[in-house]
Design a protein around this motif. Structure first.
Motif, PDB file in Angstrom:
ATOM      1  N   ALA A 148      16.324 -31.581 -17.306  1.00 26.72           N
ATOM      2  CA  ALA A 148      15.860 -31.813 -15.823  1.00 26.72           C
ATOM      3  C   ALA A 148      16.413 -30.743 -14.711  1.00 26.72           C
ATOM      4  CB  ALA A 148      16.238 -33.245 -15.319  1.00 26.72           C
ATOM      5  N   ALA A 149      17.904 -30.651 -15.035  1.00 27.70           N
ATOM      6  CA  ALA A 149      18.452 -29.837 -14.056  1.00 27.70           C
ATOM      7  C   ALA A 149      18.007 -28.244 -14.008  1.00 27.70           C
ATOM      8  CB  ALA A 149      19.930 -29.686 -14.362  1.00 27.70           C
ATOM      9  N   VAL A 150      17.706 -27.804 -15.310  1.00 26.75           N
ATOM     10  CA  VAL A 150      17.167 -26.502 -15.403  1.00 26.75           C
ATOM     11  C   VAL A 150      15.512 -26.218 -14.935  1.00 26.75           C
ATOM     12  CG1 VAL A 150      16.321 -24.742 -16.777  1.00 26.75           C
ATOM     13  CG2 VAL A 150      18.488 -26.094 -17.411  1.00 26.75           C
ATOM     14  N   GLN A 151      14.884 -27.502 -15.230  1.00 21.95           N
ATOM     15  CA  GLN A 151      13.377 -27.321 -14.594  1.00 21.95           C
ATOM     16  C   GLN A 151      13.376 -27.574 -13.207  1.00 21.95           C
ATOM     17  OE1 GLN A 151      11.161 -30.750 -16.033  1.00 21.95           O
ATOM     18  NE2 GLN A 151      12.211 -30.348 -18.178  1.00 21.95           N
ATOM     19  N   ARG A 152      14.518 -28.222 -12.633  1.00 19.24           N
ATOM     20  CA  ARG A 152      14.476 -28.377 -10.966  1.00 19.24           C
ATOM     21  C   ARG A 152      15.002 -27.076 -10.458  1.00 19.24           C
ATOM     22  NH1 ARG A 152      15.369 -32.129  -7.126  1.00 19.24           N
ATOM     23  NH2 ARG A 152      15.860 -34.026  -8.739  1.00 19.24           N
ATOM     24  N   GLN A 153      15.784 -26.439 -11.147  1.00 16.78           N
ATOM     25  CA  GLN A 153      16.371 -25.132 -10.688  1.00 16.78           C
ATOM     26  C   GLN A 153      15.113 -23.932 -10.567  1.00 16.78           C
ATOM     27  OE1 GLN A 153      19.808 -23.605 -12.505  1.00 16.78           O
ATOM     28  NE2 GLN A 153      20.408 -22.457 -10.946  1.00 16.78           N
ATOM     29  N   LEU A 154      14.257 -24.008 -11.949  1.00 12.13           N
ATOM     30  CA  LEU A 154      13.301 -23.000 -12.048  1.00 12.13           C
ATOM     31  C   LEU A 154      12.223 -23.319 -10.960  1.00 12.13           C
ATOM     32  CD1 LEU A 154      12.065 -21.175 -14.277  1.00 12.13           C
ATOM     33  CD2 LEU A 154      10.511 -23.255 -14.460  1.00 12.13           C
ATOM     34  N   LEU A 155      11.776 -24.547 -10.460  1.00  7.53           N
ATOM     35  CA  LEU A 155      10.898 -24.671  -9.522  1.00  7.53           C
ATOM     36  C   LEU A 155      11.401 -24.431  -8.262  1.00  7.53           C
ATOM     37  CD1 LEU A 155       8.014 -25.725  -9.015  1.00  7.53           C
ATOM     38  CD2 LEU A 155       8.781 -28.203  -8.847  1.00  7.53           C
ATOM     39  N   GLU A 156      12.559 -24.727  -7.891  1.00  6.60           N
ATOM     40  CA  GLU A 156      13.007 -24.329  -6.538  1.00  6.60           C
ATOM     41  C   GLU A 156      13.202 -22.951  -6.274  1.00  6.60           C
ATOM     42  OE1 GLU A 156      16.898 -26.076  -6.558  1.00  6.60           O
ATOM     43  OE2 GLU A 156      16.224 -28.238  -6.193  1.00  6.60           O
ATOM     44  N   SER A 157      13.618 -22.133  -7.387  1.00  5.26           N
ATOM     45  CA  SER A 157      13.794 -20.809  -7.130  1.00  5.26           C
ATOM     46  C   SER A 157      12.475 -20.182  -7.290  1.00  5.26           C
ATOM     47  CB  SER A 157      14.411 -20.317  -8.482  1.00  5.26           C
ATOM     48  OG  SER A 157      14.552 -18.948  -8.592  1.00  5.26           O
ATOM     49  N   PHE A 158      11.350 -20.665  -7.873  1.00  7.66           N
ATOM     50  CA  PHE A 158      10.124 -19.886  -7.840  1.00  7.66           C
ATOM     51  C   PHE A 158       9.267 -20.218  -6.517  1.00  7.66           C
ATOM     52  CE2 PHE A 158       5.477 -20.789  -8.066  1.00  7.66           C
ATOM     53  CZ  PHE A 158       4.946 -19.551  -8.537  1.00  7.66           C
TER      54      PHE A 158
END
Length: 297
Positions: A148-158
């Protein structure tokens, strides 16, 4: 098609009159045959007054939550519009696509879906029907999901990159009041403030988005220096009692412009905010900006 002899408008003028960008007008024509402009001998589109009225009717249905794929039936059968049930399946399918690419960590897929959504719909419709529901569904999944942490970080960055680019360009030609947006604290949700910034920009405001929350004591000076019309702070948590009951109300009393709160904090702290000088906007970005407009008017 317009009647012979009626005034004809180029696509840039139709875009100015309706607020629908040229990319979207072309997509509605090519993919869904929603509008059928005339053409000059060189192939340039020309729109009659009837076409502009049709665009306004399209926007009416999109604002009511109708997917673009169903709008043509409603336009062509005006006598039966109340009998036609809106099929939520289109929206559900689009949201599932977004969730799938986030879970797959597919940045290219995100890029495609983001561009496609904005090519077909005004930003407010994207927020209400796609992005806000997607973030809510992902937040629920992320509570107990591996990765979940990586998914959140990816979406936030995008979203930070795409929203930042849109804000930069919009601020060049939008002349509405300036709003300052920030998270209420370092721990507060980063996705919520990005969606709120998109909604505010789409509503015609100029936006200064702070990626890192400023110390509360500095906001008064920042607001005065920039001549901002309002300060919007967002959070998805309860925040501390000292902050909510003492520091924020004190800041609100010092500012010459409204101090507004958005996000789930407005529901969590609803009782305190009822008697506060702080303006609660709720946690739905488009509705929050509508409430802000009423405050500023």
């Amino acid at each position: 098609m317009g009647h012979a002899g009626s005034a004809l408008y180029p696509i840039r003028e139709v875009s100015r009159l309706t607020g629908v960008n040229a990319v979207t007008l072309r997509a509605w024509e090519r993919r869904y045959s929603l509008i059928r402009p005339q053409r000059t001998p060189k192939g340039h589109r020309l729109y009659a007054r009837e076409d502009i009225q049709r665009v306004e009717r399209i926007l009416h249905w999109l604002d009511r939550g109708v997917p673009v794929s169903q709008v043509r039936d409603l336009l062509d059968r005006p006598d039966k519009t109340e009998q036609i049930a809106i099929d939520e399946g289109d929206w559900v399918g689009q949201r599932q696509q977004w969730i799938a690419v986030v879970e797959a960590l597919d940045v290219q897929g995100l890029e495609g879906l983001f561009n496609q959504a904005l090519a077909l719909y005004p930003a407010e419709v994207c927020l209400m029907e796609i992005w806000q529901p997607v973030v809510k569904q992902l937040e629920e999944r992320w509570h107990d999901q591996l990765g979940a942490a990586v998914q959140r970080q990816l979406l936030e960055s995008f979203l930070r990159t795409r929203v930042g680019t849109r804000l930069y360009h919009a601020n060049q030609y939008v002349h509405g009041p300036l709003l300052l947006l920030s998270r209420l604290s370092d721990e507060a949700d980063r996705l919520g403030v990005l969606l709120l910034a998109l909604a505010a920009s789409a509503a015609g405001y100029r936006i200064q988005l702070f990626d890192t929350p400023a110390p509360l004591g500095e906001w008064t000076l920042v607001m005065e220096r920039l001549g901002a019309a309002a300060l919007l702070l967002t959070s998805d948590r309860a925040e501390g009692n000292e902050l909510m009951r003492r520091h924020l109300p004190r800041l609100a009393g010092q500012l010459k412009a409204p101090l507004c709160l958005a996000g789930p904090v407005t529901h969590i702290r609803a009782t305190e905010l009822e008697t506060s000088v702080i303006q609660p906007l709720g946690d739905m970005p488009v509705a929050a900006i509508e409430r802000l407009r009423n405050i500023l008017d």
